[in-house]
Design a protein around this motif. Sequence first.
Motif, PDB file in Angstrom:
ATOM      1  N   LEU A 114       0.821  -1.207   0.000  1.00  0.00           N
ATOM      2  CA  LEU A 114       0.000   0.000   0.000  1.00  0.00           C
ATOM      3  C   LEU A 114       0.857   1.260   0.000  1.00  0.00           C
ATOM      4  CD1 LEU A 114      -2.856   1.112   0.053  1.00  0.00           C
ATOM      5  CD2 LEU A 114      -2.816   0.944   2.549  1.00  0.00           C
ATOM      6  N   ARG A 115       1.954   1.231   0.744  1.00  0.00           N
ATOM      7  CA  ARG A 115       2.855   2.402   0.769  1.00  0.00           C
ATOM      8  C   ARG A 115       3.400   2.711  -0.620  1.00  0.00           C
ATOM      9  NH1 ARG A 115       6.156   0.714   6.186  1.00  0.00           N
ATOM     10  NH2 ARG A 115       4.774   1.703   7.730  1.00  0.00           N
ATOM     11  N   VAL A 116       3.786   1.672  -1.335  1.00  0.00           N
ATOM     12  CA  VAL A 116       4.348   1.878  -2.669  1.00  0.00           C
ATOM     13  C   VAL A 116       3.268   2.362  -3.635  1.00  0.00           C
ATOM     14  CG1 VAL A 116       5.493   0.746  -4.605  1.00  0.00           C
ATOM     15  CG2 VAL A 116       6.168   0.179  -2.295  1.00  0.00           C
ATOM     16  N   LEU A 117       2.072   1.796  -3.543  1.00  0.00           N
ATOM     17  CA  LEU A 117       0.977   2.241  -4.407  1.00  0.00           C
ATOM     18  C   LEU A 117       0.634   3.701  -4.134  1.00  0.00           C
ATOM     19  CD1 LEU A 117      -1.538  -0.767  -4.540  1.00  0.00           C
ATOM     20  CD2 LEU A 117       0.573  -0.385  -5.820  1.00  0.00           C
ATOM     21  N   GLU A 118       0.654   4.094  -2.864  1.00  0.00           N
ATOM     22  CA  GLU A 118       0.352   5.483  -2.517  1.00  0.00           C
ATOM     23  C   GLU A 118       1.441   6.431  -3.022  1.00  0.00           C
ATOM     24  OE1 GLU A 118      -2.762   6.613  -0.231  1.00  0.00           O
ATOM     25  OE2 GLU A 118      -2.868   5.315  -1.992  1.00  0.00           O
ATOM     26  N   ALA A 119       2.708   5.982  -2.967  1.00  0.00           N
ATOM     27  CA  ALA A 119       3.798   6.796  -3.514  1.00  0.00           C
ATOM     28  C   ALA A 119       3.643   6.955  -5.021  1.00  0.00           C
ATOM     29  CB  ALA A 119       5.150   6.161  -3.179  1.00  0.00           C
ATOM     30  N   CYS A 120       3.184   5.904  -5.675  1.00  0.00           N
ATOM     31  CA  CYS A 120       2.954   5.946  -7.112  1.00  0.00           C
ATOM     32  C   CYS A 120       1.779   6.867  -7.451  1.00  0.00           C
ATOM     33  CB  CYS A 120       2.680   4.528  -7.624  1.00  0.00           C
ATOM     34  SG  CYS A 120       2.322   4.415  -9.377  1.00  0.00           S
ATOM     35  N   ARG A 121       0.743   6.820  -6.644  1.00  0.00           N
ATOM     36  CA  ARG A 121      -0.460   7.625  -6.876  1.00  0.00           C
ATOM     37  C   ARG A 121      -0.184   9.110  -6.714  1.00  0.00           C
ATOM     38  NH1 ARG A 121      -4.545   9.865  -3.683  1.00  0.00           N
ATOM     39  NH2 ARG A 121      -3.573   9.165  -1.763  1.00  0.00           N
ATOM     40  N   GLY A 122       0.607   9.454  -5.698  1.00  0.00           N
ATOM     41  CA  GLY A 122       0.874  10.872  -5.431  1.00  0.00           C
ATOM     42  C   GLY A 122      -0.397  11.584  -4.995  1.00  0.00           C
ATOM     43  N   THR A 123      -0.708  12.699  -5.641  1.00  0.00           N
ATOM     44  CA  THR A 123      -1.896  13.475  -5.276  1.00  0.00           C
ATOM     45  C   THR A 123      -3.106  13.142  -6.145  1.00  0.00           C
ATOM     46  OG1 THR A 123      -1.192  15.271  -6.740  1.00  0.00           O
ATOM     47  CG2 THR A 123      -0.498  15.397  -4.424  1.00  0.00           C
ATOM     48  N   ARG A 124      -2.933  12.205  -7.070  1.00  0.00           N
ATOM     49  CA  ARG A 124      -4.048  11.844  -7.958  1.00  0.00           C
ATOM     50  C   ARG A 124      -5.105  11.059  -7.178  1.00  0.00           C
ATOM     51  NH1 ARG A 124      -2.204   8.157 -11.933  1.00  0.00           N
ATOM     52  NH2 ARG A 124      -0.461   7.639 -10.560  1.00  0.00           N
ATOM     53  N   THR A 125      -6.354  11.225  -7.550  1.00  0.00           N
ATOM     54  CA  THR A 125      -7.443  10.522  -6.863  1.00  0.00           C
ATOM     55  C   THR A 125      -8.204   9.572  -7.772  1.00  0.00           C
ATOM     56  OG1 THR A 125      -8.927  12.379  -7.302  1.00  0.00           O
ATOM     57  CG2 THR A 125      -7.778  12.376  -5.181  1.00  0.00           C
ATOM     58  N   THR A 126      -8.022   9.674  -9.061  1.00  0.00           N
ATOM     59  CA  THR A 126      -8.702   8.786  -9.999  1.00  0.00           C
ATOM     60  C   THR A 126      -7.773   8.483 -11.169  1.00  0.00           C
ATOM     61  OG1 THR A 126      -9.663  10.628 -11.250  1.00  0.00           O
ATOM     62  CG2 THR A 126     -10.996   9.706  -9.454  1.00  0.00           C
ATOM     63  N   GLY A 127      -8.154   7.492 -11.956  1.00  0.00           N
ATOM     64  CA  GLY A 127      -7.429   7.185 -13.185  1.00  0.00           C
ATOM     65  C   GLY A 127      -6.471   6.019 -13.035  1.00  0.00           C
ATOM     66  N   PRO A 128      -5.810   5.652 -14.130  1.00  0.00           N
ATOM     67  CA  PRO A 128      -4.836   4.553 -14.098  1.00  0.00           C
ATOM     68  C   PRO A 128      -3.736   4.819 -13.072  1.00  0.00           C
ATOM     69  CG  PRO A 128      -5.322   5.217 -16.347  1.00  0.00           C
ATOM     70  CD  PRO A 128      -5.945   6.247 -15.465  1.00  0.00           C
ATOM     71  N   LEU A 129      -3.347   3.775 -12.338  1.00  0.00           N
ATOM     72  CA  LEU A 129      -2.339   3.956 -11.282  1.00  0.00           C
ATOM     73  C   LEU A 129      -0.945   4.122 -11.853  1.00  0.00           C
ATOM     74  CD1 LEU A 129      -1.451   3.922  -8.294  1.00  0.00           C
ATOM     75  CD2 LEU A 129      -1.271   1.423  -8.501  1.00  0.00           C
ATOM     76  N   ILE A 130      -0.522   3.188 -12.693  1.00  0.00           N
ATOM     77  CA  ILE A 130       0.869   3.169 -13.155  1.00  0.00           C
ATOM     78  C   ILE A 130       0.953   3.830 -14.523  1.00  0.00           C
ATOM     79  CG2 ILE A 130       2.861   1.711 -13.683  1.00  0.00           C
ATOM     80  CD1 ILE A 130       1.692  -0.368 -11.768  1.00  0.00           C
ATOM     81  N   LEU A 131       1.833   4.833 -14.626  1.00  0.00           N
ATOM     82  CA  LEU A 131       1.951   5.625 -15.837  1.00  0.00           C
ATOM     83  C   LEU A 131       3.356   5.537 -16.419  1.00  0.00           C
ATOM     84  CD1 LEU A 131       0.176   8.863 -14.509  1.00  0.00           C
ATOM     85  CD2 LEU A 131      -0.870   6.924 -15.725  1.00  0.00           C
ATOM     86  N   ARG A 132       3.474   5.827 -17.708  1.00  0.00           N
ATOM     87  CA  ARG A 132       4.781   5.907 -18.346  1.00  0.00           C
ATOM     88  C   ARG A 132       5.527   7.127 -17.816  1.00  0.00           C
ATOM     89  NH1 ARG A 132       2.059   5.048 -24.228  1.00  0.00           N
ATOM     90  NH2 ARG A 132       1.742   2.786 -24.077  1.00  0.00           N
ATOM     91  N   SER A 133       6.824   6.957 -17.621  1.00  0.00           N
ATOM     92  CA  SER A 133       7.630   8.007 -16.991  1.00  0.00           C
ATOM     93  C   SER A 133       7.637   9.305 -17.787  1.00  0.00           C
ATOM     94  CB  SER A 133       9.071   7.521 -16.795  1.00  0.00           C
ATOM     95  OG  SER A 133       9.104   6.383 -15.978  1.00  0.00           O
ATOM     96  N   LEU A 134       7.788   9.220 -19.102  1.00  0.00           N
ATOM     97  CA  LEU A 134       7.960  10.420 -19.915  1.00  0.00           C
ATOM     98  C   LEU A 134       6.642  11.055 -20.325  1.00  0.00           C
ATOM     99  CD1 LEU A 134      10.947   9.312 -22.194  1.00  0.00           C
ATOM    100  CD2 LEU A 134      11.007  10.709 -20.115  1.00  0.00           C
ATOM    101  N   SER A 135       5.712  10.258 -20.824  1.00  0.00           N
ATOM    102  CA  SER A 135       4.473  10.817 -21.369  1.00  0.00           C
ATOM    103  C   SER A 135       3.362  10.959 -20.341  1.00  0.00           C
ATOM    104  CB  SER A 135       3.973   9.943 -22.522  1.00  0.00           C
ATOM    105  OG  SER A 135       3.529   8.677 -22.035  1.00  0.00           O
ATOM    106  N   GLY A 136       3.449  10.198 -19.241  1.00  0.00           N
ATOM    107  CA  GLY A 136       2.360  10.222 -18.271  1.00  0.00           C
ATOM    108  C   GLY A 136       1.138   9.459 -18.724  1.00  0.00           C
ATOM    109  N   GLU A 137       1.269   8.707 -19.820  1.00  0.00           N
ATOM    110  CA  GLU A 137       0.165   7.893 -20.329  1.00  0.00           C
ATOM    111  C   GLU A 137       0.110   6.558 -19.576  1.00  0.00           C
ATOM    112  OE1 GLU A 137      -2.138   8.682 -22.778  1.00  0.00           O
ATOM    113  OE2 GLU A 137      -1.267  10.687 -22.512  1.00  0.00           O
ATOM    114  N   PRO A 138      -1.055   5.916 -19.542  1.00  0.00           N
ATOM    115  CA  PRO A 138      -1.148   4.601 -18.870  1.00  0.00           C
ATOM    116  C   PRO A 138      -0.245   3.576 -19.550  1.00  0.00           C
ATOM    117  CG  PRO A 138      -3.334   5.494 -19.352  1.00  0.00           C
ATOM    118  CD  PRO A 138      -2.355   6.373 -20.061  1.00  0.00           C
TER     119      PRO A 138
END
Length: 202
Positions: free
Chosen positions: A95-119
Amino acid sequence: MRPGRLRTAAEDPPGRVPHPVLDRLELIRFLPVFRSITAHHGAMAYLLGINALCASEAAAVRIEDYTDVLRGHRVLHLVGKGNKPATMPLTVPVLRVLEACRGTRTTGPLILRSLSGEPVDRRDVYRMVQRIAKTAKVRRHISPHSLRHAAITNALDAGVPLRDAQILARHADPRTTEHYDRARGNLDRHGVHLFTAYVAGV
């Protein structure tokens, strides 16, 4: 092959390459390397290597999928093979790692591409696993399924009962889970020991 008998490695179809399995120490090395890459890599590593998700399942996780609390546990809802829904608890490290990945986002795909921010998609998952393996100095070829395999195999090595490991893996048939048990012939782990202690009141 007789009904009920497990297939041995020698009976695998010709040309089939078994997935390399990370042992406990390799898995321990593999999981925290996101600190030197990105939290998105970490979320991917934990979803595959702890929760035993498939690549497509991990890529499809949305932030909304793990906001529920069930019987005191934060849980992840997902749809697996055959469109079968599943719910699994998220342990504190995951859960800690998922929350670090989520950041301040509240909806949408969890894991994103580093450069484009796309799922991410399944190909991205493969590339992420390759990068993590290189950073963790795991020299063998590791695929996303190698991590799922490692989660199931190491859970059995840790003493998780076969039925519980089957639930973790979401296998319909317990014989499928048995294939992952490297110590299924270990008489020290035979259920008769625990049962004898139980009926003897020890």
